[in-house]
Design a protein around this motif. Structure first.
Motif, PDB file in Angstrom:
ATOM      1  N   ARG A 221       0.903  -1.152   0.000  1.00  0.00           N
ATOM      2  CA  ARG A 221       0.000   0.000   0.000  1.00  0.00           C
ATOM      3  C   ARG A 221       0.943   1.203   0.000  1.00  0.00           C
TER       4      ARG A 221
ATOM      5  N   ASP B  22     -12.426  -8.553  -0.541  1.00  0.00           N
ATOM      6  CA  ASP B  22     -13.629  -7.895  -0.015  1.00  0.00           C
ATOM      7  C   ASP B  22     -14.828  -7.888  -0.968  1.00  0.00           C
TER       8      ASP B  22
ATOM      9  N   MET C  32     -13.047 -10.883   7.463  1.00  0.00           N
ATOM     10  CA  MET C  32     -12.572  -9.615   6.880  1.00  0.00           C
ATOM     11  C   MET C  32     -13.649  -8.963   6.019  1.00  0.00           C
ATOM     12  N   GLY C  33     -13.341  -7.755   5.572  1.00  0.00           N
ATOM     13  CA  GLY C  33     -14.273  -7.027   4.714  1.00  0.00           C
ATOM     14  C   GLY C  33     -14.437  -5.631   5.259  1.00  0.00           C
TER      15      GLY C  33
ATOM     16  N   GLU D  72     -15.781  -7.340   9.878  1.00  0.00           N
ATOM     17  CA  GLU D  72     -14.934  -6.478  10.717  1.00  0.00           C
ATOM     18  C   GLU D  72     -15.423  -5.023  10.750  1.00  0.00           C
TER      19      GLU D  72
ATOM     20  N   HIS E  75      -5.992 -12.625   8.553  1.00  0.00           N
ATOM     21  CA  HIS E  75      -5.291 -12.747   7.272  1.00  0.00           C
ATOM     22  C   HIS E  75      -5.254 -14.161   6.703  1.00  0.00           C
TER      23      HIS E  75
ATOM     24  N   ARG F 182      -6.751 -14.286   3.407  1.00  0.00           N
ATOM     25  CA  ARG F 182      -6.096 -13.698   2.225  1.00  0.00           C
ATOM     26  C   ARG F 182      -5.152 -14.681   1.529  1.00  0.00           C
TER      27      ARG F 182
HETATM   28  O1  F6P Z   1      -7.678  -5.902   1.181  1.00  0.00           O
HETATM   29  C1  F6P Z   1      -8.735  -6.235   1.888  1.00  0.00           C
HETATM   30  C2  F6P Z   1      -8.418  -6.431   3.354  1.00  0.00           C
HETATM   31  O2  F6P Z   1      -8.058  -7.761   3.589  1.00  0.00           O
HETATM   32  C3  F6P Z   1      -9.579  -6.001   4.236  1.00  0.00           C
HETATM   33  O3  F6P Z   1     -10.572  -6.994   4.312  1.00  0.00           O
HETATM   34  C4  F6P Z   1      -8.881  -5.724   5.527  1.00  0.00           C
HETATM   35  O4  F6P Z   1      -9.611  -4.794   6.292  1.00  0.00           O
HETATM   36  C5  F6P Z   1      -7.584  -5.114   5.092  1.00  0.00           C
HETATM   37  O5  F6P Z   1      -7.347  -5.601   3.790  1.00  0.00           O
HETATM   38  C6  F6P Z   1      -6.406  -5.432   5.962  1.00  0.00           C
HETATM   39  O6  F6P Z   1      -5.298  -4.802   5.432  1.00  0.00           O
HETATM   40  P1  F6P Z   1      -3.807  -5.002   5.917  1.00  0.00           P
HETATM   41  O7  F6P Z   1      -3.360  -6.359   5.512  1.00  0.00           O
HETATM   42  O8  F6P Z   1      -3.042  -3.929   5.232  1.00  0.00           O
HETATM   43  O9  F6P Z   1      -3.829  -4.870   7.410  1.00  0.00           O
END
Ligand code: F6P
Length: 320
Positions: A72, A128, A170-171, A223, A252, A255
């Motif tokens: 990011r 998401d 998540m979401g 969340e 995570h 993910r």
């Molecule tokens: O990209 C989506 C996501 O997984 C969201 O669901 C979650 O809130 C966020 O990213 C978490 O981000 P990071 O891994 O940067 O903490």
């Protein structure tokens, strides 16, 4: 166009590798060479590019994460960061860019395109599923199935101990994962930001169920729910009606993992379509899939228009 670049940006999503593979192979098939950018916009700013040949994307379709890595990037939000990125693309004679990511990545891409007129196509990838203009985003299906598998396991221990579990999925500000997974695991309640959460009512339902002989319950919470995270909800329930519960935050784990068939196919389709949109003057746009067909939308639509939950699913979650 003779050379394009591809990057993954924002939170990773299962299927990003399948998408990179499709972008590279479709471009090579049209006699266009491809550079991969490492770490999303960060790599664009720091000039970290790698040549991507046909074999460089072999054996990655089944892998989670992203072989290009992601980030990011705060620097890309600054004009100076974007200037460096544009210089690097220019000095490497890159004529088009494919951005695989979520709405934050598309906002950056849109500004970048407006400033430097770089031909650019976005591909929606985020677990998401909160991007307008595509029925599903890459990674969503895998994340839902990962969460479902985990909650089925929680159901076993909940039943064994006669317990209530509050499970957070998540979401960030979207209830897509919670809604589908909640229906899929037969949750007693699904708490999502898009609908008002009535905790008192939920406590009543759990009590009623217990009186009828039900000894365990699963509540799935997104969340971003307005009543707070899973820990806050569990303690509010205790305060309101004495209900004891255990909390699991899946986090995570959702993910990662090998993408489902649906995600691999979607990623392949959109990767292919993105290259075609770049080479056939369809840019700037986001490619998506609606009713199984490929669609092209202006990038800003992806975040200015709100993707609605399926109201039938909301009804199912409330009534089943
Ligand atoms: O990209 C989506 C996501 O997984 C969201 O669901 C979650 O809130 C966020 O990213 C978490 O981000 P990071 O891994 O940067 O903490």
């Amino acid at each position: 166009m003779k050379k394009i670049a591809v990057l993954t940006s924002g939170g990773d999503a299962p299927g990003m590798n399948a998408c990179i593979r499709a972008v590279v192979r479709r471009a090579l098939g049209r006699n266009v060479s491809v550079l991969g950018v490492r770490k999303g916009y960060e790599g664009l700013i720091d000039d970290i590019f790698v040549e991507m040949g046909w074999d460089d994307v072999s054996n990655i379709i089944q892998r989670g994460g992203t072989v290009l890595h992601t980030a990011r990037s705060a620097r890309f939000m600054e004009p100076e960061g974007r200037r460096k990125a544009a210089d690097n693309l220019c000095s490497r004679s890159v004529e088009g860019l494919v951005v695989i990511g979520g709405d934050g990545s598309f906002r950056g891409a849109h500004v970048f395109h407006r400033e430097y007129l770089i031909p650019l196509v976005g591909i929606p990838a985020t677990i998401d599923n909160d991007i307008w203009g595509t029925d599903f985003t890459i990674g969503y299906d895998t994340a839902v199935n990962t969460a479902l598998e985990a909650i089925d396991k929680i159901r076993d221990t909940a039943a064994a101990h006669d317990r209530i579990f509050v499970v957070e999925v998540m979401g960030r500000s979207a209830g897509f994962i919670a809604l589908e997974v909640g229906i899929g695991v037969g949750a007693e309640a699904v708490l999502i930001p898009e609908t008002r959460t009535d905790l008192e009512k939920i406590c009543e339902v759990v009590h009623e169920r217990m009186e009828q002989g039900r000894t365990s319950s699963i509540l799935v919470v997104a969340e971003g729910d307005e009543e707070g995270n899973a820990f806050e909800i569990a303690s509010k329930m205790k305060r309101m009606s004495g209900l004891e519960s255990r909390v699991t935050v899946l986090g995570h784990v959702q993910r990662g993992g090998s993408p489902t068939t649906r995600d691999r196919v979607l990623a392949s389709k959109l990767g292919w379509a993105a290259v075609d949109a770049l080479l056939d003057d369809g840019w700037p746009c986001m490619v998506g899939e609606e009713n199984y067909g490929v669609v092209h939308h202006p990038l800003p639509d992806s975040w200015t228009r709100k993707k609605e939950l399926d109201s039938l699913l909301v009804q199912l979650a409330e009534n089943l």
